[in-house]
Write an enzyme that holds these catalytic residues in place. Structure first.
Site: not given
Ligand SMILES: Cc1cc2nc3c(=O)[nH]c(=O)nc-3n(C[C@H](O)[C@H](O)[C@H](O)COP(=O)(O)O)c2cc1C
Ligand SMILES: Cc1cc2nc3c(=O)[nH]c(=O)nc-3n(C[C@H](O)[C@H](O)[C@H](O)COP(=O)(O)OP(=O)(O)OC[C@H]3O[C@@H](n4cnc5c(N)ncnc54)[C@H](O)[C@@H]3O)c2cc1C
Ligand SMILES: Cc1cc2nc3c(=O)[nH]c(=O)nc-3n(C[C@H](O)[C@H](O)[C@H](O)COP(=O)(O)OP(=O)(O)OC[C@H]3O[C@@H](n4cnc5c(N)ncnc54)[C@H](O)[C@@H]3O)c2cc1C
Ligand SMILES: Cc1cc2nc3c(=O)[nH]c(=O)nc-3n(C[C@H](O)[C@H](O)[C@H](O)COP(=O)(O)O)c2cc1C
Ligand code: FES
Ligand code: FES
Lengths: 291, 324, 324, 291
Positions: C73-74, C131, C194, C220, C247-248, C269-270
């Protein structure tokens, strides 16, 4: 030359031995149930990755050998390439392994004691020894032609030399036997031994060449093909290739249940990876939407 | 005490809630080598099309993390061969059969439904809406509530009244609830979800798409969170509509997750590729889980996770009649 | 020979294509314990909001197969604290910083952009369009091309001309290409994709949703096929627009998959939750993969999987100047 | 009573020994780098599932013990519950294990030789012995109160008896010590030993009760909390709980970096799992959208 299909079983087997054979790994697994049903040409589908794995699909391996020991063991030979085979390469004695098998249509065997040339490419040779054994028990003469890119990738040369009347080896780099491919030497072997039939297993490109040679000599050729498989039991429809049926119609048939063994001249090798326009249900022939 | 596993798809009773997912059990004969198909609540066929279809070129599959990408392209024998051979084979064995149908136009779906309406052995018809609409530049029906509703209404109008029509939805829709609502308004007796979201992978050795079709449908546990979310949202909006839940069910726990979200039937798809006995195993595990939690009836667990915080579980009321 | 890993986000050069994904590296100080952040191509901040935000109640996370469901939730300190402490800290260390912003109205995004426009150390602004739009019944901006374009155009209009504005898209859109096109028409200099698709899981012991917020974003490797598909589709439609792919991504192979699909920057990210060094490791592995395949420049691999069948790889032309 | 944070490291350790301790499993891992930095109260985050796993997140475990042997070993104690801990329970000597640590804010230690009651619930006791050791080295008196649902879930009773001046055990089923909970006996112990401070680790509900008792006696209490964690290093923001700061403002703080050790009376136990309306940035206070 038709065989009735056998019912596969799912077995949680125990790894008996692991060994390296040149570039390959070999696993022997205690897998009762599979062994009784086995015929040369069958394959097994192996679950990889263990509990909690991210790998959903089984890996298919031709059965190299079965033995009656410990209630029945199955051996298969493989290259460690992707993540699934890499995991398999790390198995140790006493680990458990989940197998489904025996799968696929095995090699049909001739009724009469004829002369057969067995052609193997890379790990494709592994499945030929069970074929050779069955042929010899029927009084057939067996000759081998085995090839690979390099010496360490020629599987089973010694065993072929023991079992075959003649054994011809080829490598692309010339590190063992003749420099070149199996198809370079096959016409000579067929002519020399006056072969009545050819059995082949190896890469698709090799099978295409072997089939062309056999067709030239007008002798039957049975090939064991390899297509990407997700299930191995006929339910996912991912392993298809274009094969001409007895009625002359080309169908996209599953290599896991209608194959992996086919009569070579029935396989449309040039069209593998496509839907030939004249295949049953090809786009244009039937409905047009893509699904 | 055994759990009462019966469930209903519209008016049709199924002995238990487990079915195969469309397109994941070929003609049925393949799995029948391993066990008696009649032990499943139902078998869902591959999506039957009017003409035979050769499907897509290979490679048709690629493995992804906890997922499978596939582009089979509805390969199948066509409705004539289906009615001549596959359906009678299932009917003879008393297998409850959900017939999935796929078409490129409303007329094609309708024609398929007409062919099925007098065929013996059709337990329900599942309308696979994830087919491109050739009259709308190949846009998939399931993405559009109005197009989906039109197909469903037409199939419903020609189908025998006592054969439920199930609309199969896609998570790729912008708002799965509004498509669900449109289908129900169009006459769907039940909903099935989810079909595979569109995915893709690239073979980094060949530096080309892994699938000949470039994109494919993603299935398996990877998509379970999307599927549970769709079932949850639709059950919340349309609590009276029976839902066939699916997407990455590997175990009884996974099936229970769908039941708690609101599904009264659970389909097993990709898991069958790994474990031919997956359907039976999931059924047994689900029954064990229900029993361990004190449920007497599957029906009491359907949608239970929607109860307001603090509420006791519905099945606790049963305790009054039991010695527990 | 080392590979030239430089890449461009609009006019801005990055030393290499790896960045952290928004919201996955907190304020930056946490990862800086493990390595020098300046070694990454860029760091993307969490989505900054006008006011401080406490975020969602716990539980905020659940593990799913090859995925993570999260509903944070930001949570964040708000733009004042960000400008007072977090951004200067990054700027002092010469970390290339992509500032992500999140808002509930076009006006809020615009006000945030205005606050950033004179702040030193902003390499680019990433507009988190996932959002809820409080002026449109909480409908997420990214699902709607027009709403997304409006936000982007407004941010672009107030942002310094030399700071690229990146629009971050969601796979939950009905047609990611049309949203992408709308954003580019609205002035986006680059696209990022994404963000997390909406998912859900149920705790089968508690028989309740696993997350306090009920639904959450799925991230992930489970979603990588969806992400690669989006990047592929958008790059095919808009080949000139720089794409940040994510994304993952766990490994260099995964990053290479995004590059081949059309991304010139790749976000991790993850994976950072599992391996704090993931960004550096992915960078090293990607460089090794490029070198092993004979690439001299990252740029030659971007979008390469789109070449027509039979075409040789673009970088082969380089062999003429090389002794290979 | 503030400690400066240490820099965590990532280590691929080797499992030295595995053992069962009643209902628990214990793993000792050779993990140099972590040991030098360790202070009582630290935890480690362990990667689970091995290569190709579908489990993305590390699991957090309090450090039970560190030893200088083999360059430094770390021991942690755990219950095999979900898939990650089930995988850990199958590890054997010589397997490798990927750890990040030491993590979190350790227990602050008093400057003076005071009397401390250490309260542990279930496996929460495991982390207390390192605390006890550090306290005793500073001349503090240490008394233990350990509790669990049943005898086999009380961890470390023997060691507590050896180290503590007194040790009081409780079980809910009465199978060991007093029937009841630690909070039933804690007031008596505090009064008897004239305790100056309390250290506690265990389930949230227990920490709430222990804090209430300490507040009643007006003595400081340090609690180590447990929230669901995805990263353990402060980047994912999933492990938050409402804690009152020095300025009186409630913030949603990360238990992995600002904790897991907090002053008990600062933790708003009643509001764990919610965003208290008066927390900094709570909905209504700031922007309203949900993100
Ligand atoms: C815990 C968490 C918090 C995230 N917070 C934000 C955020 O504040 N703003 C945003 O644009 N994306 C946010 N994301 C999305 C990531 O930036 C990313 O787009 C998404 O997780 C896919 O990449 P990943 O699979 O490498 O995590 C968040 C993702 C996770 C898991
Ligand atoms: C009938 C048959 C017999 C086979 N016999 C042998 C053998 O004896 N020895 C041997 O080394 N290999 C054999 N193969 C190939 C073997 O199945 C693949 O090498 C293996 O599946 C690759 O797994 P991976 O995890 O290393 O690769 P990955 O690329 O990670 O595999 C991903 C997915 O693609 C499938 N796949 C990838 N390559 C192939 C392929 N060539 N054939 C079928 N599926 C594939 C896998 O099953 C898996 O589902 C055989 C294949 C078939 C169809
Ligand atoms: C600071 C700290 C110290 C801990 N010390 C110990 C200890 O010494 N011994 C012990 O047995 N357990 C301890 N735990 C709890 C332990 O982390 C969980 O039991 C474990 O993560 C569960 O993993 P699983 O695979 O069995 O369960 P799953 O439910 O499959 O876990 C799924 C996900 O949820 C997270 N998760 C689930 N439960 C918890 C939990 N209680 N706390 C944090 N994350 C959780 C996991 O990390 C994982 O990401 C501690 C937790 C924290 C936060
Ligand atoms: C190989 C394959 C073929 C499929 N064929 C169909 C089909 O013909 N009709 C249909 O409605 N769904 C089809 N599906 C989708 C499944 O029925 C199911 O909705 C989806 O795979 C999610 O479930 P799962 O994760 O258990 O596989 C197919 C899925 C796969 C993997
Ligand atoms: S591999 Fe599934 S049908 Fe052949
Ligand atoms: S566990 Fe990730 S911030 Fe605490």
């Amino acid at each position: 030359m038709r065989e009735t299909p056998v019912t596969p079983v799912q077995v949680t087997g125990t790894v008996l031995t692991t060994r390296r054979v040149d570039a390959y790994h070999a696993l022997t697994v205690v897998a009762p149930g599979i062994v009784e049903r086995f015929r040369p040409g069958h394959f097994v589908a192996v679950a990889v990755g263990g509990p909690g794995t991210s790998m959903l699909t089984r890996r298919a391996f031709s059965v190299h050998d079965v033995k009656p020991d410990y209630g029945g063991t199955v051996e298969f030979v493989f290259t460690a390439g992707g993540p699934g085979t890499a995991w398999l390469a790390e198995r140790r004695a006493r680990d458990t392994l989940d197998l489904v098998g025996p799968l696929g249509r095995p090699f049909p065997l001739p009724r009469d004691p004829v002369t057969c040339v067995l052609v193997g490419g890379e790990y494709g040779s592994a499945m030929l020894f069970a074929v050779a054994d069955a042929l010899q028990r029927r009084g057939c003469r067996v000759d081998f032609v085995l090839g690979a890119a390099s010496a360490d990738r020629v599987f089973g040369a010694l065993r072929a030399r023991r079992m075959g009347e003649t054994t011809t080896l080829t490598t692309e780099d010339g590190s063992l036997g003749m420099r070149g491919r199996v198809t370079d030497v096959l016409p000579g072997v067929i002519a020399d031994v006056r072969a009545d039939a050819v059995y082949a297993c190896g890469p698709m490109e090799m099978l295409r060449g072997v089939t062309a040679v056999a067709v030239e000599f007008d002798i039957p050729v049975q090939v064991a093909v390899e297509e990407r498989m997700a299930c191995g039991i006929g339910v996912c429809m991912t392993c298809v290739l274009p094969v001409i049926g007895d009625d002359g119609v080309t169908r996209m048939v599953r290599s896991c249940v209608e194959g992996p063994v086919f009569r070579g001249e029935r396989v449309r090798f040039d069209d593998v990876g496509t839907i030939p326009f004249d295949a049953l249900g090809a786009p244009g022939g039937g409905t047009r939407h893509a699904g | 005490m055994p759990v009462d596993m019966r469930t209903y798809l519209g008016h049709v009773e199924l002995a238990n809630p487990i079915t195969t997912a469309a397109g994941c059990a070929a003609s049925g004969t393949e799995l029948a080598q391993f066990f008696d198909l009649g032990r499943l609540g139902a078998v869902t066929t591959r999506s039957i099309t009017m003409a035979p279809r050769a499907g897509r070129p290979t490679p048709r599959m690629a493995e992804t993390p906890s997922g499978l990408l596939a582009a089979v392209g509805l390969q199948g024998p066509g409705v004539d061969a289906f009615l001549a051979r596959e359906l009678p084979w299932l009917a003879q064995r008393n297998v409850r059969t959900v017939v999935s149908i796929g078409g490129g136009t409303v007329a094609e779906y309708t024609a398929l439904a007409r062919r099925l309406t007098d065929a013996p052995g059709v337990t329900a018809v599942e309308v696979n809406l994830s087919c491109p609409n050739i009259e709308d530049r190949g846009r998939v029906f399931a993405l559009d509530g109005a197009a989906s509703a039109e197909v469903v209404a037409s199939v419903r109008s020609v189908m025998r009244y006592d054969v439920p029509v199930v609309a199969k939805l896609s998570p790729d829709a912008l708002d799965v609830v509004s498509v669900a609502r449109a289908c129900v308004d169009g006459g769907a007796d039940a909903l099935s979800m989810i079909n595979n979201p569109l995915g893709m992978s690239i073979d980094t050795d060949a530096m080309r798409p892994s699938l000949a079709a470039v994109t494919g449908g993603l299935s398996g546990p990877a998509i379970r969170p999307l599927a549970v979310r769709c079932v949850w949202q639709v059950h919340a909006a349309l609590p009276g509509v029976p839902i066939i839940g699916m997407g990455g069910v590997l175990t009884g726990r996974d099936a229970f997750e769908f039941v708690l979200a609101g599904a009264c039937v659970v389909a097993v798809g990709t898991a069958l590729f790994h474990d031919p006995y997956a359907g039976l195993r999931v059924l047994r595990e689900l029954e064990e889980i229900l029993a361990a939690r004190g449920f007497h009836r599957l029906a009491d667990a359907v949608g239970l996770a929607h109860r307001p915080p603090g509420a006791t579980t519905r099945h606790r009321t049963d305790f009054e009649e039991s010695p527990l």
